[in-house]
Design a protein around this motif. Structure first.
Motif, PDB file in Angstrom:
ATOM      1  N   LEU A  14       0.813  -1.209   0.000  1.00 10.57           N
ATOM      2  CA  LEU A  14       0.000   0.000   0.000  1.00 10.57           C
ATOM      3  C   LEU A  14       0.852   1.267   0.000  1.00 10.57           C
ATOM      4  O   LEU A  14       0.527   2.244  -0.664  1.00 10.57           O
ATOM      5  CB  LEU A  14      -0.928   0.006   1.217  1.00 10.57           C
ATOM      6  N   LEU A  90       1.564   3.504   7.110  1.00  8.26           N
ATOM      7  CA  LEU A  90       1.039   2.282   6.529  1.00  8.26           C
ATOM      8  C   LEU A  90       1.604   1.020   7.171  1.00  8.26           C
ATOM      9  O   LEU A  90       1.537  -0.056   6.598  1.00  8.26           O
ATOM     10  CB  LEU A  90       1.313   2.270   5.020  1.00  8.26           C
ATOM     11  N   MET A 124      -3.054   4.031   9.467  1.00  6.49           N
ATOM     12  CA  MET A 124      -3.755   2.833   9.073  1.00  6.49           C
ATOM     13  C   MET A 124      -4.302   2.077  10.285  1.00  6.49           C
ATOM     14  O   MET A 124      -3.550   1.474  11.044  1.00  6.49           O
ATOM     15  CB  MET A 124      -2.819   1.910   8.274  1.00  6.49           C
ATOM     16  N   SER A 142      -8.508  -0.109   5.485  1.00  2.78           N
ATOM     17  CA  SER A 142      -8.043  -0.650   4.212  1.00  2.78           C
ATOM     18  C   SER A 142      -8.978  -1.703   3.632  1.00  2.78           C
ATOM     19  O   SER A 142      -9.002  -1.919   2.429  1.00  2.78           O
ATOM     20  CB  SER A 142      -6.653  -1.275   4.394  1.00  2.78           C
ATOM     21  N   VAL A 145      -7.251  -6.121   1.294  1.00  2.00           N
ATOM     22  CA  VAL A 145      -6.578  -5.712   0.063  1.00  2.00           C
ATOM     23  C   VAL A 145      -5.540  -6.759  -0.346  1.00  2.00           C
ATOM     24  O   VAL A 145      -4.794  -7.271   0.483  1.00  2.00           O
ATOM     25  CB  VAL A 145      -5.882  -4.351   0.241  1.00  2.00           C
ATOM     26  N   TYR A 174      -7.655  -0.053  -4.355  1.00  2.00           N
ATOM     27  CA  TYR A 174      -7.532   0.564  -3.036  1.00  2.00           C
ATOM     28  C   TYR A 174      -6.741   1.872  -3.106  1.00  2.00           C
ATOM     29  O   TYR A 174      -7.178   2.906  -2.598  1.00  2.00           O
ATOM     30  CB  TYR A 174      -6.858  -0.387  -2.048  1.00  2.00           C
ATOM     31  N   CYS A 175      -5.554   1.812  -3.725  1.00  2.00           N
ATOM     32  CA  CYS A 175      -4.698   2.996  -3.765  1.00  2.00           C
ATOM     33  C   CYS A 175      -5.348   4.141  -4.530  1.00  2.00           C
ATOM     34  O   CYS A 175      -5.247   5.301  -4.125  1.00  2.00           O
ATOM     35  CB  CYS A 175      -3.345   2.644  -4.371  1.00  2.00           C
ATOM     36  N   MET A 178      -7.950   5.619  -2.092  1.00  2.00           N
ATOM     37  CA  MET A 178      -7.353   6.380  -1.002  1.00  2.00           C
ATOM     38  C   MET A 178      -6.687   7.655  -1.505  1.00  2.00           C
ATOM     39  O   MET A 178      -6.698   8.686  -0.834  1.00  2.00           O
ATOM     40  CB  MET A 178      -6.346   5.524  -0.239  1.00  2.00           C
ATOM     41  N   TYR A 197     -11.713   3.288   1.562  1.00  2.00           N
ATOM     42  CA  TYR A 197     -11.161   3.707   0.270  1.00  2.00           C
ATOM     43  C   TYR A 197     -12.242   4.243  -0.662  1.00  2.00           C
ATOM     44  O   TYR A 197     -11.963   5.008  -1.583  1.00  2.00           O
ATOM     45  CB  TYR A 197     -10.416   2.550  -0.392  1.00  2.00           C
TER      46      TYR A 197
END
Length: 204
Positions: A14, A90, A124, A142, A145, A174-175, A178, A197
């Motif tokens: 992540l 993270l 996180m 998260s 993921v 996810y990224c 976010m 997310y």
């Protein structure tokens, strides 16, 4: 004035995904922190494409070593960084999330307060929301993921492919989510909340 982003655990999963996205924005300084900046996975980050005016700084930060966070801040300041705009933690284990988070928060608090915009502290899955009195502090949920670590865990617990496909989300999805959340966050919208997310937020 560049936007300055500190990302811990930036050499994999992540953290690496978010680093790639922030470096794609112009005029951003990304501080990549992990326990071993000399590791091959850290050195590979130098080849990540950078937008105009954006650059990458490496620092050593072991989340289980209390003093590391304070030493890291000295390293940052020595490179003419006088504030932080976004701090994205993270790390995923209990000890880093608790002790590492507290030391990192204490070490970087003054730099965050010097931000010329609303400073963002995003941790996180911790109790970051309790810090929302003076900055936009949130916890990022998260979900499940696909990362190297999570995939190993899923296999170890014999989670079948069908269940993984149904319940897990991809690293890119996810990224991207976010990245969008952090790009449009405000204290009013997300401060003191658990933010997914997708952008959905719930109080702690």
């Amino acid at each position: 004035m560049p936007t300055i982003v500190l990302i811990t655990g930036a050499n994999r999963g992540l953290g690496k995904g978010m680093l790639e996205r922030f470096l794609s924005l112009p005029n951003h300084t990304i501080i990549a922190a992990n326990r071993n900046p000399d590791h091959s996975t850290s050195k590979e980050l130098s080849s990540v494409p950078k937008a105009d005016g954006s650059k990458l700084i490496f620092i050593k930060l072991g989340a289980t070593v209390w003093q590391d966070a304070f030493d890291a801040v000295k390293t940052i300041e020595a490179q003419s960084v006088d504030h932080l705009d976004i701090e994205k933690d993270l790390e995923i284990y209990l000890r880093p999330d608790v002790y590492g988070y507290v030391s990192l928060y204490q070490a970087t608090r003054d730099l965050l307060k010097k931000s010329r915009r609303e400073p963002v502290l995003a941790n996180m899955g911790s109790t970051a929301g309790s810090l929302a009195a003076w900055l936009n502090s949130m916890a990022l949920g998260s979900g499940w993921v696909h990362t190297e670590l999570v995939d190993v865990g899923a296999d170890a617990f014999h989670v079948d492919a069908e269940t993984q496909a149904k319940l897990m989300i991809g690293l890119e999805e996810y990224c991207n989510g976010m990245f969008k959340v952090l790009g449009g966050t405000t204290k009013e919208k997300h401060g003191g909340k658990l933010v997914l997310y997708s952008g959905k937020a719930t109080p702690w």
